[in-house]
Design an enzyme around this catalytic site. Structure first.
Site: not given
Length: 382
Positions: A183, A185, A209, A235, A285
């Site tokens: 991720d 992020h 991700e 997400e 998610h």
């Protein structure tokens, strides 16, 4: 049947639960939450409750449309998360009223269980190899980790090397057949994301991700030229209209809507169907609580393109409580061989321990994500 009351409970570690009551004694539970904005979402639920009290809870599609379309301003994390939790609770009521799981009302399940992954390493990835070995030892066949700490728009190769070394340590620890999700992020900007995606290519990742923030999704056109690794994102998108451009432009291989943010079961099902038409996979998610996970699993049961499910058991955020604490029968989430079974009970398929919810709501929380800064003092993406 009529809705009589909506009550929210802010509970540790960082969750918000919603209870919807009816005049027939049937109760539904939902999880409307924006992490770090629980009180704001609770206020939005209270505003939407003005319309719902006195209505038949079974008219879910109509209620969704009214709560979304009847407001001049619509969408975004607060509104869609409030609507999401309400929608989950309405489906819970309808399933309980009919004595069937929600997935039976959505056409019936197309799978009996779904693969899950476990988080390792925390916000600032550390000791990841040991953590990976531990979760694989508990039966998980996939893990996910944060890829980096903060990165400037253009940063040092030392930070890239450190991130790659962490992933390499995990791959060495778990072997070639365990899935690894990395991720970014949204911490990484386009110039460094291209480099990091290329450098991670040899480790045969399950996905990367949020290589960039969703609002910069057009940068994925360049990033995908530097990697064959599947790219996941979503997400921080909240409706089918948010996902429309992402899917149409074809930069993403996996979408990750969160049914506690993306309008609940009703809207997320539609988003998943849109993605299927573009041959894009679904990995919902869910770093959240047990009600959210139950809603996710109802969707996993009926969405053909779902292939793996996030879940928060043991995640680094769950310091004071974990997902099984709030359930009267925690065994409903039967983790086995890297999978979790689809709940078969009525509604969302879980029984909330309301006494414990009330007890922990007395404690509550004001969880906030950390504020990180770069070496020059400017705020960094967390």
């Amino acid at each position: 049947m009529k809705i009589t009351r909506l009550t929210t409970h802010i509970v540790p570690p960082r969750w918000l639960f919603l209870k919807i009551e009816t005049d027939e004694g049937i109760v539904g539970w939902g999880e409307p939450i924006v992490e770090g904005r629980a009180h704001s979402v609770a206020a939005a639920v209270a505003e939407l409750a003005d319309y719902l009290v006195g209505k038949d809870p079974r008219l879910i599609e109509d209620h969704w449309n009214v709560l979304y379309r009847a407001g001049f301003y619509r969408g975004g994390p607060i509104h869609m998360s409030a609507l999401a939790g309400i929608d989950q609770a309405l489906w819970d009521i309808k399933g309980k009223a009919l004595g069937v799981p929600v997935h039976a009302l959505l056409g019936g399940q197309c799978r009996e269980r779904i693969k899950v992954y476990s988080w390792i390493g925390g916000d600032r990835p550390a000791d990841v190899a040991r953590a990976a070995r531990e979760v694989v030892g508990r039966g998980f066949t996939a893990v996910k980790m944060n890829g980096t700490e903060e990165l400037q728009f253009v940063d040092s190769y030392a930070k890239i090397d450190a991130a790659v070394a962490n992933v390499a340590a995990v791959r060495e620890a778990v072997g070639p057949d365990i899935g690894i999700g990395v991720d970014f992020h949204g911490r990484v900007h386009k110039p460094m994301a291209k480099i990091l995606a290329r450098e991670l290519e040899p480790y045969r990742l399950m996905f990367i991700e949020e290589p960039v923030l969703s609002e910069n999704y057009e940068a994925l056109r360049d990033i995908r030229e530097h990697t064959s690794t599947p790219i996941a994102l979503g997400e921080r998108l909240f409706s089918r209209w948010d996902f429309k451009r992402v899917l149409a432009d074809g930069f993403v291989d996996i979408i990750q809507p969160d049914p506690s943010h993306s309008g609940g079961i009703t809207e997320t099902r539609k988003i998943a169907a849109m993605a299927e038409a573009y041959d894009v996979a679904l990995a919902l998610h869910c770093p959240l609580g047990p009600i959210a996970l139950a809603a996710n699993l109802q969707l996993d049961a009926v969405c053909y393109n779902a292939f793996i499910q996030e879940q928060s058991l043991g995640i680094h955020y769950n310091e004071s409580n974990d997902i099984l604490d709030y359930l009267a029968k925690p065994e409903v989430f039967a983790y086995r061989d890297g999978f979790v079974d689809i709940p078969q009970g009525p509604g969302l398929g879980i029984e909330v321990n309301e006494d414990y919810v009330l007890e922990r709501a007395e404690v509550g929380h004001r969880w906030r994500n950390p504020v990180w800064r770069h070496a020059d003092g400017s705020v960094a993406e967390w």
